[in-house]
Motif scaffolding. Sequence first.
Motif, mmCIF file in Angstrom:
data_model
loop_
_atom_site.group_PDB
_atom_site.id
_atom_site.type_symbol
_atom_site.label_atom_id
_atom_site.label_comp_id
_atom_site.label_asym_id
_atom_site.label_seq_id
_atom_site.Cartn_x
_atom_site.Cartn_y
_atom_site.Cartn_z
ATOM 1 N N SER A 16 0.814 -1.215 0.000
ATOM 2 C CA SER A 16 0.000 0.000 0.000
ATOM 3 C C SER A 16 0.845 1.263 0.000
ATOM 4 C CB SER A 16 -0.926 -0.001 1.222
ATOM 5 O OG SER A 16 -0.164 -0.014 2.419
ATOM 6 N N THR A 17 2.146 1.134 0.319
ATOM 7 C CA THR A 17 3.018 2.308 0.381
ATOM 8 C C THR A 17 3.801 2.519 -0.893
ATOM 9 O OG1 THR A 17 4.926 1.096 1.262
ATOM 10 C CG2 THR A 17 3.285 1.894 2.859
ATOM 11 N N VAL A 18 3.667 1.610 -1.867
ATOM 12 C CA VAL A 18 4.470 1.683 -3.080
ATOM 13 C C VAL A 18 3.725 2.466 -4.152
ATOM 14 C CG1 VAL A 18 5.573 0.353 -4.907
ATOM 15 C CG2 VAL A 18 5.595 -0.497 -2.564
ATOM 16 N N GLY A 19 4.352 3.470 -4.704
ATOM 17 C CA GLY A 19 3.746 4.238 -5.783
ATOM 18 C C GLY A 19 3.810 3.470 -7.080
ATOM 19 N N HIS A 20 2.946 3.807 -8.026
ATOM 20 C CA HIS A 20 2.859 3.067 -9.267
ATOM 21 C C HIS A 20 3.660 3.692 -10.399
ATOM 22 C CE1 HIS A 20 -0.153 0.118 -7.949
ATOM 23 N NE2 HIS A 20 -0.546 1.083 -7.158
ATOM 24 N N ALA A 21 4.403 4.757 -10.113
ATOM 25 C CA ALA A 21 5.176 5.409 -11.166
ATOM 26 C C ALA A 21 6.631 4.965 -11.162
ATOM 27 C CB ALA A 21 5.085 6.932 -11.011
ATOM 28 N N GLN A 22 6.988 4.086 -10.230
ATOM 29 C CA GLN A 22 8.369 3.672 -10.089
ATOM 30 C C GLN A 22 8.775 2.678 -11.178
ATOM 31 O OE1 GLN A 22 7.595 2.776 -5.803
ATOM 32 N NE2 GLN A 22 9.702 3.436 -5.573
ATOM 33 N N THR A 23 10.068 2.646 -11.417
ATOM 34 C CA THR A 23 10.649 1.638 -12.291
ATOM 35 C C THR A 23 11.704 0.882 -11.499
ATOM 36 O OG1 THR A 23 10.284 2.910 -14.314
ATOM 37 C CG2 THR A 23 11.999 1.223 -14.381
ATOM 38 N N LEU A 24 11.618 -0.431 -11.523
ATOM 39 C CA LEU A 24 12.582 -1.273 -10.827
ATOM 40 C C LEU A 24 13.685 -1.700 -11.776
ATOM 41 C CD1 LEU A 24 10.390 -3.644 -8.632
ATOM 42 C CD2 LEU A 24 12.059 -1.980 -7.812
ATOM 43 N N ARG A 25 14.915 -1.642 -11.292
ATOM 44 C CA ARG A 25 16.071 -2.053 -12.072
ATOM 45 C C ARG A 25 16.497 -3.436 -11.593
ATOM 46 N NH1 ARG A 25 18.586 3.441 -9.960
ATOM 47 N NH2 ARG A 25 17.663 2.388 -8.166
ATOM 48 N N LEU A 26 16.350 -4.426 -12.482
ATOM 49 C CA LEU A 26 16.627 -5.817 -12.140
ATOM 50 C C LEU A 26 17.864 -6.295 -12.890
ATOM 51 C CD1 LEU A 26 12.972 -7.197 -12.490
ATOM 52 C CD2 LEU A 26 14.036 -6.154 -10.470
ATOM 53 N N GLY A 27 18.810 -6.848 -12.158
ATOM 54 C CA GLY A 27 19.958 -7.489 -12.780
ATOM 55 C C GLY A 27 19.786 -8.990 -12.664
ATOM 56 N N VAL A 28 19.852 -9.715 -13.788
ATOM 57 C CA VAL A 28 19.494 -11.131 -13.770
ATOM 58 C C VAL A 28 20.514 -11.971 -14.527
ATOM 59 C CG1 VAL A 28 17.987 -10.841 -15.791
ATOM 60 C CG2 VAL A 28 17.646 -12.796 -14.259
ATOM 61 N N ALA A 29 20.824 -13.124 -13.958
ATOM 62 C CA ALA A 29 21.680 -14.089 -14.639
ATOM 63 C C ALA A 29 20.996 -14.583 -15.907
ATOM 64 C CB ALA A 29 21.975 -15.266 -13.710
ATOM 65 N N ALA A 30 21.796 -14.871 -16.910
ATOM 66 C CA ALA A 30 21.251 -15.170 -18.243
ATOM 67 C C ALA A 30 20.278 -16.335 -18.238
ATOM 68 C CB ALA A 30 22.398 -15.447 -19.211
ATOM 69 N N ASN A 31 20.498 -17.350 -17.393
ATOM 70 C CA ASN A 31 19.623 -18.527 -17.431
ATOM 71 C C ASN A 31 18.198 -18.209 -16.987
ATOM 72 O OD1 ASN A 31 18.844 -19.958 -14.617
ATOM 73 N ND2 ASN A 31 20.739 -18.818 -14.367
ATOM 74 N N PHE A 32 18.023 -17.107 -16.249
ATOM 75 C CA PHE A 32 16.699 -16.771 -15.729
ATOM 76 C C PHE A 32 16.082 -15.579 -16.445
ATOM 77 C CE2 PHE A 32 13.645 -15.527 -12.317
ATOM 78 C CZ PHE A 32 13.050 -16.761 -12.121
ATOM 79 N N ALA A 33 16.728 -15.090 -17.491
ATOM 80 C CA ALA A 33 16.270 -13.866 -18.160
ATOM 81 C C ALA A 33 14.890 -14.026 -18.783
ATOM 82 C CB ALA A 33 17.287 -13.436 -19.212
ATOM 83 N N GLU A 34 14.662 -15.130 -19.499
ATOM 84 C CA GLU A 34 13.378 -15.304 -20.176
ATOM 85 C C GLU A 34 12.220 -15.451 -19.185
ATOM 86 O OE1 GLU A 34 12.643 -14.824 -23.345
ATOM 87 O OE2 GLU A 34 14.732 -14.196 -23.498
ATOM 88 N N PRO A 35 12.338 -16.307 -18.145
ATOM 89 C CA PRO A 35 11.252 -16.343 -17.163
ATOM 90 C C PRO A 35 11.012 -14.986 -16.504
ATOM 91 C CG PRO A 35 12.671 -18.243 -16.882
ATOM 92 C CD PRO A 35 13.349 -17.349 -17.875
ATOM 93 N N LEU A 36 12.092 -14.242 -16.233
ATOM 94 C CA LEU A 36 11.928 -12.968 -15.550
ATOM 95 C C LEU A 36 11.195 -11.954 -16.419
ATOM 96 C CD1 LEU A 36 12.527 -11.542 -12.885
ATOM 97 C CD2 LEU A 36 14.619 -10.639 -13.930
ATOM 98 N N LYS A 37 11.386 -12.020 -17.723
ATOM 99 C CA LYS A 37 10.658 -11.112 -18.611
ATOM 100 C C LYS A 37 9.160 -11.321 -18.469
ATOM 101 C CE LYS A 37 14.334 -10.798 -22.098
ATOM 102 N NZ LYS A 37 14.739 -11.178 -23.478
ATOM 103 N N GLU A 38 8.729 -12.572 -18.434
ATOM 104 C CA GLU A 38 7.302 -12.861 -18.309
ATOM 105 C C GLU A 38 6.793 -12.505 -16.915
ATOM 106 O OE1 GLU A 38 3.464 -13.918 -19.066
ATOM 107 O OE2 GLU A 38 5.108 -13.625 -20.496
ATOM 108 N N ILE A 39 7.591 -12.807 -15.891
ATOM 109 C CA ILE A 39 7.195 -12.471 -14.520
ATOM 110 C C ILE A 39 7.064 -10.959 -14.365
ATOM 111 C CG2 ILE A 39 7.979 -12.479 -12.112
ATOM 112 C CD1 ILE A 39 9.278 -15.238 -12.764
ATOM 113 N N SER A 40 8.007 -10.221 -14.947
ATOM 114 C CA SER A 40 7.967 -8.759 -14.871
ATOM 115 C C SER A 40 6.733 -8.208 -15.570
ATOM 116 C CB SER A 40 9.236 -8.172 -15.487
ATOM 117 O OG SER A 40 10.387 -8.563 -14.765
ATOM 118 N N LYS A 41 6.378 -8.822 -16.688
ATOM 119 C CA LYS A 41 5.177 -8.400 -17.415
ATOM 120 C C LYS A 41 3.937 -8.612 -16.565
ATOM 121 C CE LYS A 41 2.568 -9.446 -21.648
ATOM 122 N NZ LYS A 41 2.560 -10.296 -22.883
ATOM 123 N N ARG A 42 3.832 -9.763 -15.918
ATOM 124 C CA ARG A 42 2.690 -10.048 -15.060
ATOM 125 C C ARG A 42 2.658 -9.099 -13.862
ATOM 126 N NH1 ARG A 42 1.632 -16.466 -14.614
ATOM 127 N NH2 ARG A 42 1.691 -16.984 -16.827
#
Length: 252
Positions: free
Chosen positions: A16-42
């Motif tokens: 409830s305290t998180v604003g919706h205009a923020q952008t999160l910067r995620l650093g991800v190992a290559a093996n998890f990049a594709e799942p993370l793209k879909e998770i981030s979209k959801r």
Amino acid sequence: MNSRRIVCFVISMLMSTVGHAQTLRLGVAANFAEPLKEISKRYQQQTGITTTLTVGASGTLYAQIQHGAQLDVFLSADSERPQALVESGRVGSDDVMTYAIGRLAYLDRDVRAPGIHDLQTYALAPGTRLAIANPRLAPYGRAAKEALHTLTLWPNLATRLVTGKNVQQAYQFYATGNVDRALVAYSQVYHLKKHVHLIDASLHQPIQQQLAITAPQDNRAAARQFVAFLLSDETQQWLAQRGYQPVGDEYQ
């Protein structure tokens, strides 16, 4: 209620305290990049918070963080780098947790439904080459080496390995026909109907993929909310369908 659910419940209280205009910067190992793209979209669909992904080797991302790179969540392919961030004082121990358990798979171009016996048979054949990730650099490579040791195949194969700098490159050696056999991440090949054998997890140490919350204070609530989403039962079951083992209490 298991510890992962408790973590998710506590973190979700921050939503409830998180604003919706923020952008999160995620650093991800290559093996998890594709799942993370879909998770981030959801995640964006549910919260309105956008993400940017920096994909690279875990060691490279770790070094960048240590040299001041601004990332909010670092998703490593192993547990060593996040734990090293704790040891260096960059993050607290409660900022590090396991987000996925990797599984290892054996690929064999010559066998439609290979088993562990096929790996054992071909390992003894003259001229056999097997692709794996570099055990010194990549957790999936280390797991592959451990499995081969457990099967007493390492002495036969050690000089005939084709090593990639990461598990993606090891898979590419197989996909492009440079080798006919490989030990790779199951998440890379779970969708294939043939030529894949899931390696028994008892043959190697668990491939614990850990994350570290590295966000500055003004983005920590959003980072923790994202982690809660990643560790939720819904997301973990989604990952289970894509070649990862859900995180359980024994890995926390």
